[in-house]
Design a protein around this motif. Structure first.
Motif, PDB file in Angstrom:
ATOM      1  N   LEU A   1       0.852  -1.185   0.000  1.00 58.59           N
ATOM      2  CA  LEU A   1       0.000   0.000   0.000  1.00 58.59           C
ATOM      3  C   LEU A   1       0.887   1.234   0.000  1.00 58.59           C
ATOM      4  O   LEU A   1       1.743   1.398   0.870  1.00 58.59           O
ATOM      5  CB  LEU A   1      -0.906   0.030   1.232  1.00 58.59           C
ATOM      6  N   ILE A   2       0.682   2.092  -0.992  1.00 56.26           N
ATOM      7  CA  ILE A   2       1.367   3.381  -1.025  1.00 56.26           C
ATOM      8  C   ILE A   2       0.335   4.451  -0.698  1.00 56.26           C
ATOM      9  O   ILE A   2      -0.720   4.532  -1.346  1.00 56.26           O
ATOM     10  CB  ILE A   2       1.998   3.653  -2.396  1.00 56.26           C
ATOM     11  N   VAL A   3       0.636   5.258   0.306  1.00 53.82           N
ATOM     12  CA  VAL A   3      -0.273   6.317   0.747  1.00 53.82           C
ATOM     13  C   VAL A   3       0.332   7.671   0.382  1.00 53.82           C
ATOM     14  O   VAL A   3       1.174   8.203   1.108  1.00 53.82           O
ATOM     15  CB  VAL A   3      -0.514   6.239   2.269  1.00 53.82           C
ATOM     16  N   PRO A   4      -0.059   8.243  -0.764  1.00 53.92           N
ATOM     17  CA  PRO A   4       0.452   9.578  -1.116  1.00 53.92           C
ATOM     18  C   PRO A   4      -0.097  10.607  -0.129  1.00 53.92           C
ATOM     19  O   PRO A   4      -1.274  10.551   0.250  1.00 53.92           O
ATOM     20  CB  PRO A   4      -0.107   9.825  -2.524  1.00 53.92           C
ATOM     21  N   ALA A   5       0.746  11.533   0.283  1.00 51.27           N
ATOM     22  CA  ALA A   5       0.312  12.576   1.218  1.00 51.27           C
ATOM     23  C   ALA A   5       1.177  13.810   1.026  1.00 51.27           C
ATOM     24  O   ALA A   5       2.401  13.700   0.931  1.00 51.27           O
ATOM     25  CB  ALA A   5       0.417  12.080   2.658  1.00 51.27           C
TER      26      ALA A   5
ATOM     27  N   GLU B   1      -4.740  12.680   8.652  1.00 50.97           N
ATOM     28  CA  GLU B   1      -5.600  11.665   8.051  1.00 50.97           C
ATOM     29  C   GLU B   1      -4.887  10.335   7.778  1.00 50.97           C
ATOM     30  O   GLU B   1      -5.535   9.305   7.588  1.00 50.97           O
ATOM     31  CB  GLU B   1      -6.174  12.192   6.730  1.00 50.97           C
ATOM     32  N   ILE B   2      -3.563  10.338   7.755  1.00 46.78           N
ATOM     33  CA  ILE B   2      -2.816   9.132   7.396  1.00 46.78           C
ATOM     34  C   ILE B   2      -3.132   7.926   8.286  1.00 46.78           C
ATOM     35  O   ILE B   2      -3.341   6.818   7.778  1.00 46.78           O
ATOM     36  CB  ILE B   2      -1.296   9.415   7.391  1.00 46.78           C
ATOM     37  N   PRO B   3      -3.189   8.088   9.627  1.00 44.99           N
ATOM     38  CA  PRO B   3      -3.454   6.925  10.471  1.00 44.99           C
ATOM     39  C   PRO B   3      -4.758   6.195  10.135  1.00 44.99           C
ATOM     40  O   PRO B   3      -4.851   4.970  10.310  1.00 44.99           O
ATOM     41  CB  PRO B   3      -3.507   7.528  11.880  1.00 44.99           C
ATOM     42  N   THR B   4      -5.759   6.913   9.616  1.00 41.49           N
ATOM     43  CA  THR B   4      -7.021   6.271   9.251  1.00 41.49           C
ATOM     44  C   THR B   4      -6.801   5.244   8.152  1.00 41.49           C
ATOM     45  O   THR B   4      -7.325   4.119   8.204  1.00 41.49           O
ATOM     46  CB  THR B   4      -8.045   7.323   8.785  1.00 41.49           C
ATOM     47  N   THR B   5      -6.012   5.628   7.148  1.00 47.31           N
ATOM     48  CA  THR B   5      -5.720   4.702   6.050  1.00 47.31           C
ATOM     49  C   THR B   5      -4.856   3.543   6.534  1.00 47.31           C
ATOM     50  O   THR B   5      -5.061   2.393   6.133  1.00 47.31           O
ATOM     51  CB  THR B   5      -5.020   5.449   4.903  1.00 47.31           C
ATOM     52  N   PHE B   6      -3.901   3.827   7.409  1.00 42.62           N
ATOM     53  CA  PHE B   6      -3.043   2.769   7.941  1.00 42.62           C
ATOM     54  C   PHE B   6      -3.840   1.796   8.815  1.00 42.62           C
ATOM     55  O   PHE B   6      -3.567   0.591   8.828  1.00 42.62           O
ATOM     56  CB  PHE B   6      -1.880   3.374   8.736  1.00 42.62           C
ATOM     57  N   THR B   7      -4.823   2.307   9.552  1.00 36.92           N
ATOM     58  CA  THR B   7      -5.664   1.439  10.374  1.00 36.92           C
ATOM     59  C   THR B   7      -6.446   0.478   9.500  1.00 36.92           C
ATOM     60  O   THR B   7      -6.568  -0.724   9.801  1.00 36.92           O
ATOM     61  CB  THR B   7      -6.643   2.278  11.221  1.00 36.92           C
ATOM     62  N   LEU B   8      -6.974   0.980   8.399  1.00 42.29           N
ATOM     63  CA  LEU B   8      -7.694   0.132   7.457  1.00 42.29           C
ATOM     64  C   LEU B   8      -6.772  -0.956   6.908  1.00 42.29           C
ATOM     65  O   LEU B   8      -7.139  -2.124   6.827  1.00 42.29           O
ATOM     66  CB  LEU B   8      -8.258   0.989   6.324  1.00 42.29           C
ATOM     67  N   ALA B   9      -5.538  -0.560   6.559  1.00 41.77           N
ATOM     68  CA  ALA B   9      -4.569  -1.523   6.036  1.00 41.77           C
ATOM     69  C   ALA B   9      -4.227  -2.584   7.084  1.00 41.77           C
ATOM     70  O   ALA B   9      -4.055  -3.761   6.759  1.00 41.77           O
ATOM     71  CB  ALA B   9      -3.309  -0.806   5.583  1.00 41.77           C
TER      72      ALA B   9
END
Length: 203
Positions: free
Chosen positions: A103-107, A116-124
């Protein structure tokens, strides 16, 4: 490689990242780019506008609950797979992560994006429990001659959030690349090299 590009926050360069990486990987083998954004389909439209889109880079649009199943029936025919997920698309992101292992999370290096990044990481992390996923942040839209990216990297490191060492600058060339196949991938050449090499901060 099998990569999902996602961030539940919008406006961070997900589609540009997906397309540039797909074009880069296409130079190394047969590549599949899946547009999983049900609202915009920007990656599919980008490829459709480019007269010189590479033949070994296929682009399809798949979204909704059947994304994982439909993608799984395709990915084994390709050396590299990139899935572009839209903002707020938690359903598509979950589905995409079931068939990819990166998973690459552009920010962009702005406070709102970092929050907002931790929300995406939690989903991952939820998906990782059943299907292994390696998540990493890619800083995008980095302004030259500023400390923003340096400061943000320090925050991410402190929070133990893995971050690619390479980053993507805020450049007009990226905005003008839509609908074309650029002669150069610019900063994404470094991103591609790092992904293949597996180096990142915070690990």
């Amino acid at each position: 490689m099998r990569i999902t590009v996602a961030n539940l926050k919008g406006g961070v360069g997900k589609t540009t990242t997906s397309v540039m990486l797909a074009l880069g990987f296409a130079k190394h083998g047969r590549t599949l780019l899946i547009d999983a954004d049900p609202k915009q389909s920007s990656a599919l439209e980008w490829a459709g506008l480019a007269d010189d889109w590479p033949l070994n880079c296929s682009v399809v649009a798949i979204s909704g609950k059947g994304l994982a199943q439909r993608a799984a029936s395709l990915v084994d025919d390709y050396e590299h797979v990139i899935i572009d997920c839209g903002a707020k698309s938690s359903l598509e992101t979950r589905q995409a992560l079931m068939v990819t292992d990166q998973l690459i999370v552009p920010a962009s290096p702005r406070a709102l994006d970092i929050v907002e990044i931790p929300t995406t990481f939690t989903l991952a992390a939820e998906i990782d429990a059943v299907s292994p996923v390696d998540a990493v942040v890619l800083l995008t839209q980095v302004r030259a001659a500023t400390r923003s990216s340096v400061d943000v990297r320090a925050v991410l490191l402190e929070r133990d959030i893995p971050t690619l060492r390479s980053q993507v600058r805020l450049r007009e060339a990226f905005a003008g690349a839509y609908g074309t196949v650029p002669d150069s991938l610019m900063d994404y050449d470094d991103v591609l090299t790092e992904l293949i090499g597996g180096e990142k901060d915070g690990r």
